[in-house]
Design an enzyme around this catalytic site. Sequence first.
Site, PDB file in Angstrom:
ATOM      1  N   GLU A 126      10.715   5.610   3.759  1.00 30.70           N
ATOM      2  CA  GLU A 126      11.827   4.915   4.456  1.00 30.70           C
ATOM      3  C   GLU A 126      13.104   5.746   4.477  1.00 30.70           C
ATOM      4  O   GLU A 126      13.847   5.611   5.458  1.00 30.70           O
ATOM      5  CB  GLU A 126      12.081   3.558   3.780  1.00 30.70           C
ATOM      6  CG  GLU A 126      10.929   2.590   3.905  1.00 30.70           C
ATOM      7  CD  GLU A 126       9.725   2.945   3.053  1.00 30.70           C
ATOM      8  OE1 GLU A 126       9.911   3.527   1.966  1.00 30.70           O
ATOM      9  OE2 GLU A 126       8.605   2.671   3.484  1.00 30.70           O
ATOM     10  N   ASP A 128       3.503   7.540   1.976  1.00 30.39           N
ATOM     11  CA  ASP A 128       4.106   6.295   1.499  1.00 30.39           C
ATOM     12  C   ASP A 128       5.590   6.562   1.218  1.00 30.39           C
ATOM     13  O   ASP A 128       6.039   7.723   1.255  1.00 30.39           O
ATOM     14  CB  ASP A 128       3.340   5.910   0.213  1.00 30.39           C
ATOM     15  CG  ASP A 128       3.741   4.572  -0.349  1.00 30.39           C
ATOM     16  OD1 ASP A 128       4.340   3.760   0.371  1.00 30.39           O
ATOM     17  OD2 ASP A 128       3.425   4.335  -1.540  1.00 30.39           O
ATOM     18  N   ASP A 167       3.645  -3.814   0.925  1.00 27.78           N
ATOM     19  CA  ASP A 167       3.225  -4.521  -0.285  1.00 27.78           C
ATOM     20  C   ASP A 167       3.247  -6.035  -0.126  1.00 27.78           C
ATOM     21  O   ASP A 167       4.152  -6.725  -0.602  1.00 27.78           O
ATOM     22  CB  ASP A 167       4.116  -4.102  -1.457  1.00 27.78           C
ATOM     23  CG  ASP A 167       4.009  -2.606  -1.724  1.00 27.78           C
ATOM     24  OD1 ASP A 167       3.078  -1.975  -1.177  1.00 27.78           O
ATOM     25  OD2 ASP A 167       4.840  -2.072  -2.464  1.00 27.78           O
TER      26      ASP A 167
HETATM   27  C1  NOJ Z   1       3.951   1.600  -2.658  1.00 24.85           C
HETATM   28  C2  NOJ Z   1       2.922   1.348  -1.613  1.00 24.85           C
HETATM   29  O1  NOJ Z   1       3.365   0.386  -0.701  1.00 24.85           O
HETATM   30  C3  NOJ Z   1       1.613   0.952  -2.264  1.00 24.85           C
HETATM   31  O2  NOJ Z   1       0.653   0.733  -1.281  1.00 24.85           O
HETATM   32  C4  NOJ Z   1       1.173   2.041  -3.216  1.00 24.85           C
HETATM   33  O3  NOJ Z   1      -0.006   1.651  -3.872  1.00 24.85           O
HETATM   34  C5  NOJ Z   1       2.261   2.309  -4.245  1.00 24.85           C
HETATM   35  N1  NOJ Z   1       3.482   2.627  -3.582  1.00 24.85           N
HETATM   36  C6  NOJ Z   1       1.892   3.441  -5.202  1.00 24.85           C
HETATM   37  O4  NOJ Z   1       1.745   4.626  -4.522  1.00 24.85           O
END
Ligand code: NOJ
Length: 796
Positions: free
Chosen positions: A372, A369, A444
């Site tokens: 970017e 995660d 998200d």
């Molecule tokens: C951002 C991610 O997009 C999300 O899916 C994740 O739960 C959180 N970070 C925490 O790791």
Amino acid sequence: MGFSSETPVGSEVKVVIEHAPVKITTLVDGVEAVVFNANGAFEFERRKTKSEEDAPPPEPSPETFNSHTDSRPNGPMALSFDITFPDASHAYGLPERATTMSLRETKAADGAIATEPYRLYNLDVFEYEHDSPFGLYGSIPMLLGHSSRPPRVHGVYFNNPTELYVDVTKGGSSGGISSHWMAESGAFDLFIFPGPSPRETMRQYSMITGGTAMPPAFALGYHQCRWNYRDEADVAAVDAGFDEHDIPYDVLWLDIEHTDGKRYMTWDGATFPTPRRMIEDVASRGRKMVTIVDPHVKKDANYPVYKEAESKGLFVKQKDGVGDFDGWCWPGSSAYLDVTSPAVRAWWADKFSLKNYQGSTKDLYIWNDMNEPSVFNGPEITMQKDLIHHGNVEHREVHNAFGMYYHAATAAGIEKRNDGERPFVLSRAFFAGTQRVGPIWTGDNAADWNHLRVSLPMVLTLGATGLAFSGADVGGFFGNPDGELMTRWYQTGIYYPFFRGHAHLDTKRREPWLFGEPYTALIRAAIRRRYQLMPYLYTLFEEAHRDGAPVMRPLWYEFPNDPHAAAKEDAFMLGPALLVHPVTTQGASSVEVYLPAGVWYDYDTNEMHAGPKTFSVAVTLADTPTFVRGGHVIVRKDRARRSTRAMTHDPFTIVVAPDESGKYAYGEVYLDDGKSYAFEEKDAFSRRQIIFEDGDSLVCAAKWRGGSWGWTTHDAEQKHLEGDPLAFPEIAAEVERVIVLGPRRFGEDAEVRNKRKEIHLVSASGKEGSPAAATAVKKPGVVLAQDWSILFSVAD
Ligand code: NOJ
């Protein structure tokens, strides 16, 4: 600039190069397909000569963003150009953004600005909005132009990972669609794909950037995630919950809270004291686990990953090229591995060995995660552009590829740890080529109907730009979906190539059984359908691997000549044979379905429809209008099981959907061991073609494709008999049912040729003569991976 060497059979591709000003025209069958510099926008900062370099350096032109100043030590390095698709009426591509699949123009032909140009710059966008053209976590600088009459798709790929802007204009002086590309820096490296069919365009693109990595079979199952499963008891309870409620799933995921203070590859001793035992327990039921590993490394001299990387100088450097860059992320003050360096990637890959990653096992896979990369206190929540990477390269030069390098290094680590088996690593950031590494998800989103709806164009656009393995968080990450939204999201999500439920830390628990009836039953039915389609889905992934084809496809991919299909994004094709129109509005009692030309069979009722037509389909909460395309054969596994692994030995069901003539249908199925590369290295696979011909015979035979036969029937049988370890179990799985859709009635007996047995035809599942009729042959006594045929006796 490059041109794909492969031109489609029957199409003539010609390239005309003009000078002063430069203009490059690609003609397909004599018609202008792609024109470079029709609008004369090709401009670039000139590379400086040695004598200029000896002269005093140009004044740097610093730029400020919020409190951050970009020193721009090399001055301006931009380049721009234009690409026109003279006969196109739709443009697609340029992910990632939560907007329409058919790209809207950003600039009118008279120069009037409609919106900001499409920006490609990987960013962690907090609470991104639906229906916004704003660029998100990943970038693929690929643009497709499509015209329906005549049907043609062409593409361009700009191989440049710096910040890009693309303006799209429709119907300018050169007609069609033109695009104006602006890059902050980097090389002019452009590829043109003449197509002219969607399939050819995608194949040509995949020859340059690669096909989809063949995933391990379990990766196509359902993934259950949440930020966070609290502790080992919670994990055990969720795992057991699926079995108690008879809902199949394959992978249980742990988010950042499982770690010791966000030090990845460690465990919180209080909540996860015995991780190995926990993973082994989940694995004992044929399932896998995933933990999150992010690219920021907590600055803590007692954290071995940090300590070693710091002492070896493996982190991204400050703009002076000396000190380590320090950014803020989940663990607080962090350093970032410089994964643009091959040596750093190799080092990182080793961190996933069982010895280094304490508490892990071979059944643990990884989620990358924030790559970017996300830097909470950086400009636009990412790195400063003047930070320094391996080879004294500025961050601006590699920004959009950073996440892919990190993803690739992690996947290499998992592959190595598992002795060369196929890895599984999910990433949020991506670039062209990510498809060779593993899946991505759309980040998200939110638990609202608009986000459910926009997930379709998002996933479709990714598929059309080579990234076949993607999906959106089922249920929506932020907020709390009610039972209806959750049910609709599962009914849609089962068709995402990557199918995972996930939720934010602050949301209510939402495992499928928590919604109560009728929701839990409907979610169960939806997930079971995903598993039922597994052989078909796996076959589509093999095509994505070999040919770059999308798995979840825009309608135009299958019907490029249909103008009504060109901008359709509320429905899609799963492979060539299934059309799905999910319900993405609240309280829906009907949906307007469009079926392109041909015969279609309702997946649930077998009712026949003749396309093209738009019609209203009544729906209850149980229904997702789904149609089998006439002329196609689908292979399924119909027995409900707890996981993909549990289905391995199960028999197949073959569904034959005859075309308009009622006499012909074609399909393929691909089988291998679902985990190794023996399919590539030892031809240990079986690819079958199943052909319904003359209205009365069904023939299954080996299929030559992609330069290889796989195992012949004889090999497969022999290997199985000899107990060869390469003889994967499905090679011996039988066909338990053949269903021929359509009104045609067959006589009682069908002759099965294989071991020269005769069998009986049994029951038709529809009423005789009704449009919903289907004929079923039960237990024909054939093994799918062997050659066989069934000859029906025709009654009418
Ligand atoms: C951002 C991610 O997009 C999300 O899916 C994740 O739960 C959180 N970070 C925490 O790791």
